[in-house]
Design a protein around this motif. Structure first.
Motif, PDB file in Angstrom:
ATOM      1  N   PHE A 185      43.385 -71.034  12.195  1.00  0.00           N
ATOM      2  CA  PHE A 185      44.456 -70.790  12.041  1.00  0.00           C
ATOM      3  C   PHE A 185      45.160 -70.573  13.493  1.00  0.00           C
ATOM      4  N   PHE A 186      44.741 -69.430  13.732  1.00  0.00           N
ATOM      5  CA  PHE A 186      45.147 -68.821  14.711  1.00  0.00           C
ATOM      6  C   PHE A 186      44.324 -68.660  16.269  1.00  0.00           C
ATOM      7  N   GLY A 187      42.869 -69.701  15.951  1.00  0.00           N
ATOM      8  CA  GLY A 187      42.315 -70.188  17.069  1.00  0.00           C
ATOM      9  C   GLY A 187      41.197 -69.154  17.777  1.00  0.00           C
ATOM     10  N   VAL A 188      41.020 -68.287  17.097  1.00  0.00           N
ATOM     11  CA  VAL A 188      40.204 -67.172  17.719  1.00  0.00           C
ATOM     12  C   VAL A 188      38.775 -67.325  16.509  1.00  0.00           C
ATOM     13  N   SER A 189      37.705 -66.373  17.475  1.00  0.00           N
ATOM     14  CA  SER A 189      36.873 -66.364  16.245  1.00  0.00           C
ATOM     15  C   SER A 189      37.052 -64.550  14.890  1.00  0.00           C
ATOM     16  N   ILE A 190      36.354 -64.589  14.134  1.00  0.00           N
ATOM     17  CA  ILE A 190      36.090 -64.188  13.004  1.00  0.00           C
ATOM     18  C   ILE A 190      35.906 -62.605  13.521  1.00  0.00           C
ATOM     19  N   ASP A 191      35.674 -62.322  14.744  1.00  0.00           N
ATOM     20  CA  ASP A 191      35.308 -60.979  15.330  1.00  0.00           C
ATOM     21  C   ASP A 191      36.976 -60.549  16.135  1.00  0.00           C
ATOM     22  N   GLN A 192      37.329 -61.862  16.687  1.00  0.00           N
ATOM     23  CA  GLN A 192      38.873 -61.285  17.418  1.00  0.00           C
ATOM     24  C   GLN A 192      39.724 -61.375  16.467  1.00  0.00           C
ATOM     25  N   LEU A 193      39.199 -61.517  15.064  1.00  0.00           N
ATOM     26  CA  LEU A 193      40.479 -61.694  14.364  1.00  0.00           C
ATOM     27  C   LEU A 193      40.715 -60.060  14.288  1.00  0.00           C
ATOM     28  N   MET A 194      39.180 -59.872  13.432  1.00  0.00           N
ATOM     29  CA  MET A 194      39.361 -58.577  12.912  1.00  0.00           C
ATOM     30  C   MET A 194      39.159 -57.099  14.010  1.00  0.00           C
ATOM     31  N   GLY A 195      39.876 -57.464  15.100  1.00  0.00           N
ATOM     32  CA  GLY A 195      39.468 -56.455  16.454  1.00  0.00           C
ATOM     33  C   GLY A 195      37.833 -55.957  16.535  1.00  0.00           C
ATOM     34  N   TYR A 196      36.780 -56.557  16.032  1.00  0.00           N
ATOM     35  CA  TYR A 196      35.544 -55.862  16.481  1.00  0.00           C
ATOM     36  C   TYR A 196      35.079 -56.785  18.065  1.00  0.00           C
ATOM     37  N   GLU A 197      34.584 -56.075  18.695  1.00  0.00           N
ATOM     38  CA  GLU A 197      34.292 -56.245  20.030  1.00  0.00           C
ATOM     39  C   GLU A 197      32.921 -55.466  20.049  1.00  0.00           C
ATOM     40  N   PRO A 198      31.784 -56.365  19.850  1.00  0.00           N
ATOM     41  CA  PRO A 198      30.213 -56.519  19.544  1.00  0.00           C
ATOM     42  C   PRO A 198      30.234 -56.197  21.585  1.00  0.00           C
ATOM     43  N   GLN A 199      30.782 -56.400  22.216  1.00  0.00           N
ATOM     44  CA  GLN A 199      30.098 -56.212  23.843  1.00  0.00           C
ATOM     45  C   GLN A 199      30.676 -55.341  24.416  1.00  0.00           C
ATOM     46  N   LEU A 200      29.364 -54.337  24.418  1.00  0.00           N
ATOM     47  CA  LEU A 200      29.503 -53.312  25.195  1.00  0.00           C
ATOM     48  C   LEU A 200      29.779 -53.246  26.914  1.00  0.00           C
ATOM     49  N   SER A 201      30.148 -52.217  28.013  1.00  0.00           N
ATOM     50  CA  SER A 201      30.596 -52.647  29.464  1.00  0.00           C
ATOM     51  C   SER A 201      29.136 -52.348  29.726  1.00  0.00           C
ATOM     52  N   LYS A 202      28.840 -52.100  30.956  1.00  0.00           N
ATOM     53  CA  LYS A 202      27.602 -51.949  31.778  1.00  0.00           C
ATOM     54  C   LYS A 202      27.846 -50.466  31.916  1.00  0.00           C
ATOM     55  N   GLU A 203      29.101 -50.009  31.494  1.00  0.00           N
ATOM     56  CA  GLU A 203      29.045 -48.221  32.105  1.00  0.00           C
ATOM     57  C   GLU A 203      28.765 -48.056  30.477  1.00  0.00           C
ATOM     58  N   GLN A 204      29.034 -49.264  29.364  1.00  0.00           N
ATOM     59  CA  GLN A 204      29.369 -48.178  28.295  1.00  0.00           C
ATOM     60  C   GLN A 204      27.451 -48.031  28.253  1.00  0.00           C
ATOM     61  N   ILE A 205      27.020 -48.906  27.899  1.00  0.00           N
ATOM     62  CA  ILE A 205      25.449 -49.695  28.235  1.00  0.00           C
ATOM     63  C   ILE A 205      24.890 -48.374  29.057  1.00  0.00           C
ATOM     64  N   GLN A 206      25.284 -48.534  30.039  1.00  0.00           N
ATOM     65  CA  GLN A 206      23.889 -47.037  30.765  1.00  0.00           C
ATOM     66  C   GLN A 206      25.202 -45.683  29.568  1.00  0.00           C
ATOM     67  N   LYS A 207      26.280 -45.088  29.641  1.00  0.00           N
ATOM     68  CA  LYS A 207      25.960 -43.811  28.287  1.00  0.00           C
ATOM     69  C   LYS A 207      25.112 -43.983  27.818  1.00  0.00           C
ATOM     70  N   ILE A 208      25.237 -44.707  26.911  1.00  0.00           N
ATOM     71  CA  ILE A 208      24.194 -44.797  25.810  1.00  0.00           C
ATOM     72  C   ILE A 208      23.127 -44.199  25.951  1.00  0.00           C
TER      73      ILE A 208
END
Length: 377
Positions: free
Chosen positions: A56-79
């Motif tokens: 209905f809103f034209g988004v993915s379920i992840d976007q609807l739920m506010g779940y962001e599975p992608q990490l930035s390069k800086e976040q990956i480096q820190k982890i």
């Protein structure tokens, strides 16, 4: 991991679409009160309604739920760096399970999964039991297969193929590695010239700075690859001593000409260690000890400096920006403690037995005493 935030997203998406709670309820076949409870965090929609809400809103379920599975390069480096430090000073089992949990949290973030495979590959030797080591290698293999099958980015898939090949070699699957890499690494393929072609394209476009930068990166990358190939050539060519000796002489000339010990002490250390093994195999004690001293010097550089980072120099003056853009940035892939442990273990190689009773060899060992490993962080 970012928190699921369906209520706020419903409100935002509804306002963007300029519809009321009642209109949304009519579309879904629920009551207006149900929509109000969702937005006020009093309840959650039935799981079967999530796909209809997303459509209905034209988004993915992840976007609807506010779940962001992608990490930035800086976040990956820190982890990566945080886990690498934990492997060095904490419980291996606890850190390994923590890294597995991160993999489960970000199972669709393929750049992150690739770096977790690299992390595991850099630390799989820590357990004492061979069965546990093999288990970790098999986990790397499985995760790489997941990346290769699911990721659409060719460069990440190719890197996953390479990491999987390293794990498979450790697992004794040499035939599978040969089959997987034979075509991918064929030097006769036109794609092997892509770096040069890209630099030429930028030159034709009049972007001299980019042409210069890419050419410099290519020289640096091929230089490091050449030294790594020389290490392998020494390892497989010990029976051809004249070629071994010439390989050592030519490669050491490159190391000096391009100041590799300053640019990349880890690559230099690997070469000097293999050279020491080659000399020791011929019982050339003096030469072997000289190479071991160079090896130890570069290991010392990697462990004593407060912050070891890859960098350029006055000749490679375009490298720093490129290095900062690497997946793990300029930092080392292993902690100083692990580097020292690996160094101590490397001195136990059977080819070096002819040196163990010498005073010079004992001095090298004393430069990295056993208790120093526990003090490294």
């Amino acid at each position: 991991m970012d928190q699921v935030n369906l209520p706020d997203n419903l409100i935002r998406l509804r306002h963007e679409k300029n519809i009321t709670q009642e209109q949304l309820a009519d579309f879904l076949g629920v009551t207006k009160a149900s929509v109000s409870k969702w937005e006020n965090r009093q309840s959650m929609p039935d799981i079967l309604l999530l796909p209809r809400l997303a459509v209905f809103f034209g988004v993915s379920i992840d976007q609807l739920m506010g779940y962001e599975p992608q990490l930035s390069k800086e976040q990956i480096q820190k982890i990566y760096q945080d886990l690498s430090e934990e492997f060095a000073v904490g419980s291996f089992e606890d850190t390994m399970e923590k890294s597995r949990e991160q993999v489960r949290n970000y199972y669709s973030c393929y750049p992150f999964l690739l770096q977790m495979c690299v992390l595991w590959l850099n630390h799989f030797m820590l357990p004492q039991q061979e069965e546990q080591r093999r288990g970790i290698l098999e986990e790397i293999e499985e995760l790489c297969n997941h990346i290769i099958c699911g990721c659409s980015a060719v460069n990440i898939c190719n890197d996953a193929i390479s990491v999987k090949a390293i794990a498979d070699l450790r697992l004794g699957k040499a035939k599978e590695v040969a089959q997987a890499l034979a075509e991918l690494t064929d030097p006769m393929r036109i794609s092997s010239q892509n770096d040069i072609l890209l630099a030429q394209a930028y030159q034709v476009l009049g972007d001299t700075q980019k042409a210069r930068s890419y050419t410099q990166i290519t020289i640096y990358s091929h230089l490091m690859a050449l030294i790594a190939c020389s290490v392998q050539y020494l390892a497989v060519n010990l029976s051809q001593w004249e070629q071994c000796l010439e390989t050592i002489q030519r490669t050491e000339s490159l190391l000096q000409a391009y100041r590799v010990e300053s640019l990349h002490p880890n690559v230099a250390a690997q070469f000097y260690y293999q050279s020491a093994l080659a000399y020791a195999s011929k019982n050339m004690r003096k030469e072997a000890l000289k190479e071991l001293q160079k090896y130890a010097r570069n290991v010392r550089t990697l462990t004593e400096q407060e912050e070891v980072k890859l960098h350029g120099d006055s000749y490679f003056d375009c490298l720093d920006t490129w290095i900062d853009q690497l997946d793990l940035g300029a930092g080392p892939p292993r902690s100083p403690k692990w580097i020292i442990e690996n160094f101590q273990e490397s001195l136990k190689h059977s080819l070096l037995a002819c040196l163990w009773d010498s005073e010079e060899f004992q001095k090298i060992c004393k430069n990295f005493p056993e208790d120093e490993r526990r003090n490294q962080k």
